[in-house]
Design a protein around this motif. Sequence first.
Motif, PDB file in Angstrom:
ATOM      1  N   ILE A  18       0.846  -1.189   0.000  1.00 61.95           N
ATOM      2  CA  ILE A  18       0.000   0.000   0.000  1.00 61.95           C
ATOM      3  C   ILE A  18       0.880   1.236   0.000  1.00 61.95           C
ATOM      4  O   ILE A  18       0.653   2.165  -0.744  1.00 61.95           O
ATOM      5  N   GLY A  19       1.900   1.249   0.846  1.00 63.13           N
ATOM      6  CA  GLY A  19       2.813   2.372   0.872  1.00 63.13           C
ATOM      7  C   GLY A  19       2.333   3.516   1.739  1.00 63.13           C
ATOM      8  O   GLY A  19       3.105   4.357   2.140  1.00 63.13           O
ATOM      9  N   LEU A  20       1.037   3.595   2.030  1.00 64.64           N
ATOM     10  CA  LEU A  20       0.498   4.656   2.868  1.00 64.64           C
ATOM     11  C   LEU A  20       0.187   4.090   4.241  1.00 64.64           C
ATOM     12  O   LEU A  20      -0.348   2.994   4.354  1.00 64.64           O
ATOM     13  N   PRO A  21       0.514   4.839   5.315  1.00 62.26           N
ATOM     14  CA  PRO A  21       0.171   4.333   6.643  1.00 62.26           C
ATOM     15  C   PRO A  21      -1.324   4.418   6.887  1.00 62.26           C
ATOM     16  O   PRO A  21      -1.996   5.306   6.397  1.00 62.26           O
ATOM     17  N   PRO A  65     -13.167  -5.176   4.557  1.00 62.59           N
ATOM     18  CA  PRO A  65     -13.863  -3.916   4.264  1.00 62.59           C
ATOM     19  C   PRO A  65     -14.717  -4.069   3.012  1.00 62.59           C
ATOM     20  O   PRO A  65     -14.386  -4.861   2.123  1.00 62.59           O
ATOM     21  N   THR A  66     -15.782  -3.306   2.913  1.00 67.59           N
ATOM     22  CA  THR A  66     -16.696  -3.421   1.778  1.00 67.59           C
ATOM     23  C   THR A  66     -16.293  -2.530   0.613  1.00 67.59           C
ATOM     24  O   THR A  66     -17.000  -2.476  -0.383  1.00 67.59           O
ATOM     25  N   VAL A  67     -15.169  -1.833   0.722  1.00 68.30           N
ATOM     26  CA  VAL A  67     -14.711  -0.967  -0.367  1.00 68.30           C
ATOM     27  C   VAL A  67     -13.520  -1.623  -1.054  1.00 68.30           C
ATOM     28  O   VAL A  67     -12.678  -2.236  -0.401  1.00 68.30           O
ATOM     29  N   PRO A  68     -13.437  -1.520  -2.372  1.00 70.64           N
ATOM     30  CA  PRO A  68     -12.287  -2.109  -3.057  1.00 70.64           C
ATOM     31  C   PRO A  68     -11.026  -1.291  -2.803  1.00 70.64           C
ATOM     32  O   PRO A  68     -11.091  -0.076  -2.666  1.00 70.64           O
ATOM     33  N   ILE A  69      -9.900  -1.973  -2.696  1.00 76.27           N
ATOM     34  CA  ILE A  69      -8.622  -1.280  -2.555  1.00 76.27           C
ATOM     35  C   ILE A  69      -7.711  -1.721  -3.687  1.00 76.27           C
ATOM     36  O   ILE A  69      -7.964  -2.718  -4.357  1.00 76.27           O
ATOM     37  N   ARG A  70      -6.646  -0.997  -3.909  1.00 73.45           N
ATOM     38  CA  ARG A  70      -5.685  -1.287  -4.965  1.00 73.45           C
ATOM     39  C   ARG A  70      -4.287  -1.390  -4.358  1.00 73.45           C
ATOM     40  O   ARG A  70      -3.955  -0.647  -3.444  1.00 73.45           O
ATOM     41  N   CYS A  71      -3.484  -2.278  -4.914  1.00 77.72           N
ATOM     42  CA  CYS A  71      -2.089  -2.343  -4.503  1.00 77.72           C
ATOM     43  C   CYS A  71      -1.366  -1.134  -5.102  1.00 77.72           C
ATOM     44  O   CYS A  71      -1.893  -0.437  -5.967  1.00 77.72           O
ATOM     45  N   GLN A  72      -0.153  -0.896  -4.644  1.00 75.81           N
ATOM     46  CA  GLN A  72       0.595   0.273  -5.101  1.00 75.81           C
ATOM     47  C   GLN A  72       0.801   0.262  -6.616  1.00 75.81           C
ATOM     48  O   GLN A  72       0.690   1.287  -7.274  1.00 75.81           O
ATOM     49  N   GLN A  73       1.058  -0.885  -7.171  1.00 75.57           N
ATOM     50  CA  GLN A  73       1.282  -0.988  -8.621  1.00 75.57           C
ATOM     51  C   GLN A  73       0.027  -0.605  -9.406  1.00 75.57           C
ATOM     52  O   GLN A  73       0.089   0.164 -10.348  1.00 75.57           O
ATOM     53  N   CYS A  74      -1.124  -1.111  -8.997  1.00 71.40           N
ATOM     54  CA  CYS A  74      -2.379  -0.819  -9.713  1.00 71.40           C
ATOM     55  C   CYS A  74      -2.831   0.614  -9.491  1.00 71.40           C
ATOM     56  O   CYS A  74      -3.472   1.204 -10.355  1.00 71.40           O
ATOM     57  N   ARG A  75      -2.521   1.195  -8.325  1.00 70.41           N
ATOM     58  CA  ARG A  75      -2.908   2.582  -8.076  1.00 70.41           C
ATOM     59  C   ARG A  75      -2.165   3.534  -8.999  1.00 70.41           C
ATOM     60  O   ARG A  75      -2.606   4.640  -9.244  1.00 70.41           O
ATOM     61  N   CYS A  84      -7.329  16.595 -16.841  1.00 71.70           N
ATOM     62  CA  CYS A  84      -7.092  16.497 -15.395  1.00 71.70           C
ATOM     63  C   CYS A  84      -5.709  17.070 -15.059  1.00 71.70           C
ATOM     64  O   CYS A  84      -4.715  16.632 -15.624  1.00 71.70           O
ATOM     65  N   PRO A  85      -5.636  18.033 -14.133  1.00 75.35           N
ATOM     66  CA  PRO A  85      -4.333  18.600 -13.786  1.00 75.35           C
ATOM     67  C   PRO A  85      -3.417  17.612 -13.065  1.00 75.35           C
ATOM     68  O   PRO A  85      -2.205  17.781 -13.091  1.00 75.35           O
ATOM     69  N   GLU A  86      -3.973  16.566 -12.451  1.00 75.30           N
ATOM     70  CA  GLU A  86      -3.156  15.561 -11.770  1.00 75.30           C
ATOM     71  C   GLU A  86      -2.403  14.718 -12.807  1.00 75.30           C
ATOM     72  O   GLU A  86      -1.202  14.561 -12.723  1.00 75.30           O
ATOM     73  N   GLY A  87      -3.144  14.132 -13.737  1.00 77.83           N
ATOM     74  CA  GLY A  87      -2.556  13.386 -14.837  1.00 77.83           C
ATOM     75  C   GLY A  87      -1.797  12.124 -14.463  1.00 77.83           C
ATOM     76  O   GLY A  87      -1.106  11.548 -15.290  1.00 77.83           O
ATOM     77  N   ASP A  88      -1.915  11.669 -13.215  1.00 78.13           N
ATOM     78  CA  ASP A  88      -1.135  10.512 -12.767  1.00 78.13           C
ATOM     79  C   ASP A  88      -1.993   9.319 -12.389  1.00 78.13           C
ATOM     80  O   ASP A  88      -1.506   8.358 -11.812  1.00 78.13           O
ATOM     81  N   GLY A  89      -3.289   9.369 -12.688  1.00 79.86           N
ATOM     82  CA  GLY A  89      -4.179   8.275 -12.308  1.00 79.86           C
ATOM     83  C   GLY A  89      -4.584   8.315 -10.855  1.00 79.86           C
ATOM     84  O   GLY A  89      -5.217   7.399 -10.355  1.00 79.86           O
ATOM     85  N   HIS A  90      -4.196   9.366 -10.131  1.00 81.59           N
ATOM     86  CA  HIS A  90      -4.541   9.547  -8.715  1.00 81.59           C
ATOM     87  C   HIS A  90      -4.021   8.380  -7.873  1.00 81.59           C
ATOM     88  O   HIS A  90      -4.737   7.826  -7.038  1.00 81.59           O
ATOM     89  N   GLY A  91      -2.781   8.007  -8.105  1.00 86.97           N
ATOM     90  CA  GLY A  91      -2.174   6.860  -7.438  1.00 86.97           C
ATOM     91  C   GLY A  91      -2.093   6.962  -5.936  1.00 86.97           C
ATOM     92  O   GLY A  91      -1.990   5.952  -5.255  1.00 86.97           O
ATOM     93  N   ARG A  92      -2.128   8.151  -5.390  1.00 91.21           N
ATOM     94  CA  ARG A  92      -2.045   8.281  -3.924  1.00 91.21           C
ATOM     95  C   ARG A  92      -3.373   7.972  -3.244  1.00 91.21           C
ATOM     96  O   ARG A  92      -3.445   7.858  -2.028  1.00 91.21           O
ATOM     97  N   GLU A  93      -4.450   7.854  -4.033  1.00 86.54           N
ATOM     98  CA  GLU A  93      -5.773   7.567  -3.461  1.00 86.54           C
ATOM     99  C   GLU A  93      -5.922   6.071  -3.244  1.00 86.54           C
ATOM    100  O   GLU A  93      -5.666   5.277  -4.138  1.00 86.54           O
ATOM    101  N   LEU A  94      -6.336   5.691  -2.058  1.00 86.82           N
ATOM    102  CA  LEU A  94      -6.468   4.283  -1.712  1.00 86.82           C
ATOM    103  C   LEU A  94      -7.761   3.682  -2.257  1.00 86.82           C
ATOM    104  O   LEU A  94      -7.781   2.544  -2.696  1.00 86.82           O
ATOM    105  N   PHE A  95      -8.841   4.457  -2.261  1.00 82.36           N
ATOM    106  CA  PHE A  95     -10.141   3.939  -2.665  1.00 82.36           C
ATOM    107  C   PHE A  95     -10.524   4.465  -4.041  1.00 82.36           C
ATOM    108  O   PHE A  95     -10.262   5.609  -4.392  1.00 82.36           O
TER     109      PHE A  95
END
Length: 181
Positions: A18-21, A65-75, A84-95
């Motif tokens: 996940i990479g995020l605490p 949990p009832t929400v899907p999560i993504r591994c760091q690679q898929c995020r 989109c000004p982010e342009g990175d697929g919003h990889g820092r978002e867990l959900f």
Amino acid sequence: MIDGDRADGYVSVKFEDIGLPVVVDPLDLAAPDDGVDRDDKNNQWIDLHCASCGAIVGTIPAPAPTVPIRCQQCRRAPGCASWCPEGDGHGRELFDADRTCYGREQVVPMTIEPSPGLGMIANIEVSPLRRFGGRDSVYLLANQRHGSSDMDLTATEARQVAALLLEVAEQVENEQGGDRR
């Protein structure tokens, strides 16, 4: 993996990939004293899987949990709209629900609408929007004295509203003798 205790009595935990605490109450991590062998991963402990690739992200106490999560690679996977000004697929978002693309907003002040608050001007914000798993839309947000209200429109609906606004504006201007204020 527990990273360390916090001053508020909680601990920061990092799951594999996940990479995020994730901040949790230490009591939630402690196995209950019920005589169940916690080394047996199939006994009230479950593997948390990436919703995209199926990789094990971590092992947690049941239920899942009832929400899907993504591994760091898929995020990190691309998926942003071209605007989109982010342009990175919003990889820092867990959900997935948090992976939303907003384009540059255009703000139109509503000068005859009463102010929504001290030092504020009522306005309408318009921007392109892409919600995760949804289609692109035109996003409208009206900030006015009674609060804010928002809506998503398809491109066709936005064009229909724009045409009606132009038509009604023309009627109002003609009634006022061409005043365009």
